[in-house]
Motif scaffolding. Structure first.
Motif, PDB file in Angstrom:
ATOM      1  N   ALA A 216       0.953  -1.406  -0.033  1.00  0.00           N
ATOM      2  CA  ALA A 216       0.053  -0.077   0.035  1.00  0.00           C
ATOM      3  C   ALA A 216       0.896   1.111   0.136  1.00  0.00           C
ATOM      4  O   ALA A 216       0.503   2.383  -0.712  1.00  0.00           O
ATOM      5  CB  ALA A 216      -1.060  -0.130   1.246  1.00  0.00           C
ATOM      6  N   ALA A 217       1.963   1.199   0.743  1.00  0.00           N
ATOM      7  CA  ALA A 217       2.663   2.272   0.516  1.00  0.00           C
ATOM      8  C   ALA A 217       3.389   2.472  -0.600  1.00  0.00           C
ATOM      9  O   ALA A 217       3.511   3.827  -1.074  1.00  0.00           O
ATOM     10  CB  ALA A 217       4.080   1.972   1.866  1.00  0.00           C
ATOM     11  N   ALA A 218       3.722   1.357  -1.329  1.00  0.00           N
ATOM     12  CA  ALA A 218       4.147   1.702  -2.905  1.00  0.00           C
ATOM     13  C   ALA A 218       3.040   2.294  -3.579  1.00  0.00           C
ATOM     14  O   ALA A 218       3.570   3.136  -4.582  1.00  0.00           O
ATOM     15  CB  ALA A 218       4.432   0.342  -3.159  1.00  0.00           C
ATOM     16  N   GLN A 219       2.057   1.823  -3.511  1.00  0.00           N
ATOM     17  CA  GLN A 219       0.762   2.183  -4.205  1.00  0.00           C
ATOM     18  C   GLN A 219       0.650   4.053  -3.828  1.00  0.00           C
ATOM     19  O   GLN A 219       0.539   4.703  -4.832  1.00  0.00           O
ATOM     20  CB  GLN A 219      -0.527   1.829  -3.920  1.00  0.00           C
ATOM     21  CG  GLN A 219      -1.683   2.377  -4.599  1.00  0.00           C
ATOM     22  CD  GLN A 219      -1.966   2.011  -5.896  1.00  0.00           C
ATOM     23  OE1 GLN A 219      -0.967   1.705  -6.740  1.00  0.00           O
ATOM     24  NE2 GLN A 219      -3.232   1.781  -6.435  1.00  0.00           N
ATOM     25  N   PHE A 220       0.795   4.247  -2.527  1.00  0.00           N
ATOM     26  CA  PHE A 220       0.609   5.725  -2.320  1.00  0.00           C
ATOM     27  C   PHE A 220       1.721   6.464  -2.756  1.00  0.00           C
ATOM     28  O   PHE A 220       1.298   7.436  -3.436  1.00  0.00           O
ATOM     29  CB  PHE A 220       1.054   5.530  -0.650  1.00  0.00           C
ATOM     30  CG  PHE A 220       0.865   6.702   0.071  1.00  0.00           C
ATOM     31  CD1 PHE A 220      -0.412   7.417   0.593  1.00  0.00           C
ATOM     32  CD2 PHE A 220       1.957   7.708   0.169  1.00  0.00           C
ATOM     33  CE1 PHE A 220      -0.461   8.522   1.230  1.00  0.00           C
ATOM     34  CE2 PHE A 220       1.875   9.047   0.673  1.00  0.00           C
ATOM     35  CZ  PHE A 220       0.602   9.568   1.093  1.00  0.00           C
ATOM     36  N   MET A 221       2.769   6.044  -3.147  1.00  0.00           N
ATOM     37  CA  MET A 221       4.022   6.776  -3.409  1.00  0.00           C
ATOM     38  C   MET A 221       3.807   6.925  -5.036  1.00  0.00           C
ATOM     39  O   MET A 221       4.226   7.900  -5.512  1.00  0.00           O
ATOM     40  CB  MET A 221       5.289   6.298  -3.333  1.00  0.00           C
ATOM     41  CG  MET A 221       5.658   6.190  -1.645  1.00  0.00           C
ATOM     42  SD  MET A 221       5.643   7.871  -0.935  1.00  0.00           S
ATOM     43  CE  MET A 221       7.005   8.422  -1.525  1.00  0.00           C
ATOM     44  N   VAL A 222       3.499   5.824  -5.722  1.00  0.00           N
ATOM     45  CA  VAL A 222       3.508   5.947  -7.084  1.00  0.00           C
ATOM     46  C   VAL A 222       2.307   6.863  -7.649  1.00  0.00           C
ATOM     47  O   VAL A 222       2.481   7.663  -8.416  1.00  0.00           O
ATOM     48  CB  VAL A 222       2.954   4.479  -7.794  1.00  0.00           C
ATOM     49  CG1 VAL A 222       2.706   4.728  -9.095  1.00  0.00           C
ATOM     50  CG2 VAL A 222       4.345   3.501  -7.601  1.00  0.00           C
TER      51      VAL A 222
ATOM     52  N   ILE B   8      12.289   7.793   1.730  1.00  0.00           N
ATOM     53  CA  ILE B   8      10.975   6.937   1.709  1.00  0.00           C
ATOM     54  C   ILE B   8      11.309   5.545   0.911  1.00  0.00           C
ATOM     55  O   ILE B   8      11.099   4.467   1.235  1.00  0.00           O
ATOM     56  CB  ILE B   8       9.830   7.387   1.115  1.00  0.00           C
ATOM     57  CG1 ILE B   8       9.451   8.415   2.069  1.00  0.00           C
ATOM     58  CG2 ILE B   8       8.724   6.413   1.155  1.00  0.00           C
ATOM     59  CD1 ILE B   8       8.089   9.399   1.815  1.00  0.00           C
ATOM     60  N   GLY B   9      11.989   5.660  -0.160  1.00  0.00           N
ATOM     61  CA  GLY B   9      12.211   4.575  -1.042  1.00  0.00           C
ATOM     62  C   GLY B   9      13.188   3.653  -0.297  1.00  0.00           C
ATOM     63  O   GLY B   9      13.150   2.307  -0.417  1.00  0.00           O
ATOM     64  N   ILE B  10      14.296   4.216   0.390  1.00  0.00           N
ATOM     65  CA  ILE B  10      15.197   3.380   1.203  1.00  0.00           C
ATOM     66  C   ILE B  10      14.672   2.496   2.314  1.00  0.00           C
ATOM     67  O   ILE B  10      14.803   1.625   2.481  1.00  0.00           O
ATOM     68  CB  ILE B  10      16.407   4.195   1.562  1.00  0.00           C
ATOM     69  CG1 ILE B  10      17.212   4.943   0.626  1.00  0.00           C
ATOM     70  CG2 ILE B  10      17.161   3.272   2.662  1.00  0.00           C
ATOM     71  CD1 ILE B  10      18.341   6.019   1.214  1.00  0.00           C
ATOM     72  N   VAL B  11      13.425   3.322   2.907  1.00  0.00           N
ATOM     73  CA  VAL B  11      12.966   2.501   4.050  1.00  0.00           C
ATOM     74  C   VAL B  11      12.030   1.481   3.534  1.00  0.00           C
ATOM     75  O   VAL B  11      11.859   0.449   4.181  1.00  0.00           O
ATOM     76  CB  VAL B  11      11.786   3.585   4.620  1.00  0.00           C
ATOM     77  CG1 VAL B  11      10.936   2.933   5.541  1.00  0.00           C
ATOM     78  CG2 VAL B  11      12.973   4.637   5.554  1.00  0.00           C
ATOM     79  N   THR B  12      11.388   1.757   2.080  1.00  0.00           N
ATOM     80  CA  THR B  12      10.640   0.576   1.601  1.00  0.00           C
ATOM     81  C   THR B  12      11.380  -0.489   1.162  1.00  0.00           C
ATOM     82  O   THR B  12      11.062  -1.684   1.515  1.00  0.00           O
ATOM     83  CB  THR B  12       9.737   1.189   0.481  1.00  0.00           C
ATOM     84  OG1 THR B  12       9.041   2.295   0.651  1.00  0.00           O
ATOM     85  CG2 THR B  12       8.952   0.290  -0.319  1.00  0.00           C
ATOM     86  N   LEU B  13      12.718  -0.176   0.455  1.00  0.00           N
ATOM     87  CA  LEU B  13      13.631  -1.323   0.167  1.00  0.00           C
ATOM     88  C   LEU B  13      13.791  -2.206   1.626  1.00  0.00           C
ATOM     89  O   LEU B  13      14.024  -3.337   1.368  1.00  0.00           O
ATOM     90  CB  LEU B  13      14.759  -0.692  -0.264  1.00  0.00           C
ATOM     91  CG  LEU B  13      14.530  -0.342  -1.734  1.00  0.00           C
ATOM     92  CD1 LEU B  13      15.681   0.220  -2.463  1.00  0.00           C
ATOM     93  CD2 LEU B  13      14.140  -1.399  -2.992  1.00  0.00           C
ATOM     94  N   ALA B  14      14.231  -1.395   2.724  1.00  0.00           N
ATOM     95  CA  ALA B  14      14.596  -2.197   3.890  1.00  0.00           C
ATOM     96  C   ALA B  14      13.419  -3.166   4.090  1.00  0.00           C
ATOM     97  O   ALA B  14      13.658  -4.230   4.945  1.00  0.00           O
ATOM     98  CB  ALA B  14      14.876  -1.209   4.862  1.00  0.00           C
ATOM     99  N   ALA B  15      12.136  -2.921   3.775  1.00  0.00           N
ATOM    100  CA  ALA B  15      10.980  -3.289   4.430  1.00  0.00           C
ATOM    101  C   ALA B  15      10.440  -4.594   3.506  1.00  0.00           C
ATOM    102  O   ALA B  15       9.591  -5.402   3.619  1.00  0.00           O
ATOM    103  CB  ALA B  15       9.851  -2.534   4.829  1.00  0.00           C
ATOM    104  N   THR B  16      11.299  -4.794   2.287  1.00  0.00           N
ATOM    105  CA  THR B  16      10.857  -5.696   1.252  1.00  0.00           C
ATOM    106  C   THR B  16      10.967  -7.136   1.826  1.00  0.00           C
ATOM    107  O   THR B  16      10.468  -8.270   1.336  1.00  0.00           O
ATOM    108  CB  THR B  16      11.544  -5.573  -0.032  1.00  0.00           C
ATOM    109  OG1 THR B  16      12.904  -5.589   0.135  1.00  0.00           O
ATOM    110  CG2 THR B  16      11.262  -4.579  -0.753  1.00  0.00           C
TER     111      THR B  16
END
Length: 478
Positions: free
Chosen positions: A16-22, A175-183
């Motif tokens: 959902a965070a990815a959808q939010f950012m896109v 935000i991208g770095i945090v998302t990558l860390a959560a993958t």
């Protein structure tokens, strides 16, 4: 991997965070456009490339992103997409020329085209075992889109007003770095053997870009000039080549047989015209607020918040209930007619207008129309396809919307420029140009509504809900 992933709800938060950012990436730049225009030297007509560079790359490569997700594994493509999006954000933030900015935005679009289909694949893997859970997950995932749009409008104003416009891109880096860390929360997906239709991807993306470029340049060089005619003919040849390739390769990006699905063509046509009307409205409304009414970046973003909040509430709460009761056709047609009415109202803007009179009520009517039509059009495009082609149908309808957005913005920018929108500082001329664009967008929306009524088949709401895999009354889609 077990059928039920115990970390699936945490994984959903990442998706959902990815959808939010896109989605935020398409809205956050709006209020920053005038500042970028002054700093980077964009002409009034070329300013749209800050938006269209992203949209062309995103829409043109969505199908390729879906294919790569199948072949290489959805989590790998999701991670790769974020790495590309971060790289594009760095380029866009550091840009000192118009061309560098356009390049950065295009790279961001490539990242988005990898992230979006991979996210949908991962979501279906996590929740496809349980229709009830899938409905809840889709509701949460779907809510991220209007939330991203709302946050983008607000944050774009905040960053541009109190920092500088590069911050609308810098925000993506941490935000991208945090998302990558959560993958690590996402399921590892094994890829499948097969080939990649790179030639088809190049043909469709180049065809779209050439068509938009020809339309953008036409007001300056003339519609009947060799440059414009050759550009449009070349775009048609490239799109035709794409269709030929899809018939001849073993693993096409878009198997043409999917278009035999009842309702797919008509719902995609509705979605294309919806994008062609909505995105130009949002674009020119930003310019009217800042270049005619004299709003600063933050005030402009705040002025658009009521519209985006209404979108979020209706899309996530009310439209879903109406869809379950009435089915998609009445909502799509009605929504497009309401959007057209709001745009006609906006076309009455004045050089000395006031927000509460000239903008707020008309923008809320337009937003109501958009919120009624968007999710039903998406649902209608996907409801008739077999489950194994749901990802393909999702990619097609998203591509259609982006293509409509790019071509609609190019055509209506040409119209606005021809009516005076290129004369910065001349408030009556600017207003006339923007008014013409709003009226042109209203015509596009009205045509979309009529075509929906003529060509789209009606479906029973309960049957449609069952086809989608969601229980009746709980059907929400991103």
């Amino acid at each position: 991997m077990s059928a039920v992933n115990p970390r699936r709800w945490w994984a959903l938060a990442v998706l959902a965070a990815a959808q939010f950012m896109v989605i935020m990436d398409t809205s956050i730049i709006g209020v920053a456009l005038p500042e970028m225009q002054r700093d980077l030297g964009f002409s009034q007509g070329d300013l749209q490339w800050v938006f269209n560079a992203y949209v062309i790359a995103f829409g043109g490569l969505l199908l390729l992103g879906g294919r790569l997700s199948d072949l290489l594994g959805a989590r790998k493509i999701f991670v790769s997409g974020w790495a590309v999006l971060i790289a594009g954000s760095v380029v866009a933030a550091a840009a000192s020329t118009a061309w560098a900015e356009i390049l950065g935005r295009a790279v961001q679009g490539v990242g988005g085209a990898l992230i979006a289909p991979a996210s949908m694949t991962l979501l279906m893997m996590l929740f496809g075992h349980n229709p009830k859970e899938l409905g809840k997950a889709m509701a949460f995932y779907g809510a991220a889109a209007p939330a991203g749009g709302t946050a983008g409008v607000f944050l774009g104003g905040v960053f541009t007003e109190w920092a500088s416009w590069p911050w609308v891109f810098i925000i993506y880096i941490p935000i991208g770095i945090v998302t990558l860390a959560a993958t690590g929360l996402l399921p590892a997906v094994a890829g499948k053997r097969g080939s990649v239709d790179l030639l088809g991807a190049v043909a469709v993306t180049a065809g779209l870009a050439l068509a938009v470029f020809a339309v953008v340049r036409a007001p300056e060089v003339g519609w009947g000039t060799t440059e414009t005619v050759l550009g449009l003919v070349g775009a048609a040849v490239l799109i035709g080549l794409f269709l030929v390739i899809q018939r001849s390769v073993k693993a096409p990006l878009m198997p043409l047989g999917v278009w035999r699905t009842p309702g797919l063509a008509s719902s995609n046509l509705s979605m294309m015209l919806l994008g062609a009307a909505w995105i130009p409205m949002w674009y020119f409304l930003n310019l009217y607020l800042q270049q005619v009414l004299g709003y600063g970046a933050f005030a402009s973003g705040a002025a658009l918040l009521p519209m985006t909040v209404l979108l979020m509430i209706f899309m996530t709460v009310i439209t879903a209930k109406l869809l379950g009761r009435f089915g998609p056709k009445p909502l799509i047609a009605g929504g497009l007619f309401v959007l057209a009415a709001g745009l006609v109202w906006l076309s009455a803007v004045e050089p000395t207008g006031a927000f509460l009179v000239d903008v707020l009520p008309a923008s809320l009517v337009a937003a109501l129309g958009m919120s009624l039509a968007y999710i039903p059009a998406m649902m209608a495009a996907m409801s008739g396809v077999p489950q194994e082609q749901a990802g393909l149908a999702s990619g097609i309808v998203n591509t259609t919307y982006q293509v409509g957005s790019a071509l609609g913005l190019a055509a209506l920018t040409a119209l606005a420029t021809s009516q005076g929108a290129g004369k910065l500082g001349d408030l009556p001329a600017l207003t006339d140009g923007f008014s013409s664009a709003f009226l042109g967008a209203a015509g596009v929306a009205a045509v979309g509504a009529l075509l929906t009524l003529v060509f789209m088949r009606g479906r029973a709401p309960r049957a449609e809900a069952q086809q989608s895999g969601a229980p009746a009354g709980e059907k929400v889609v991103a």
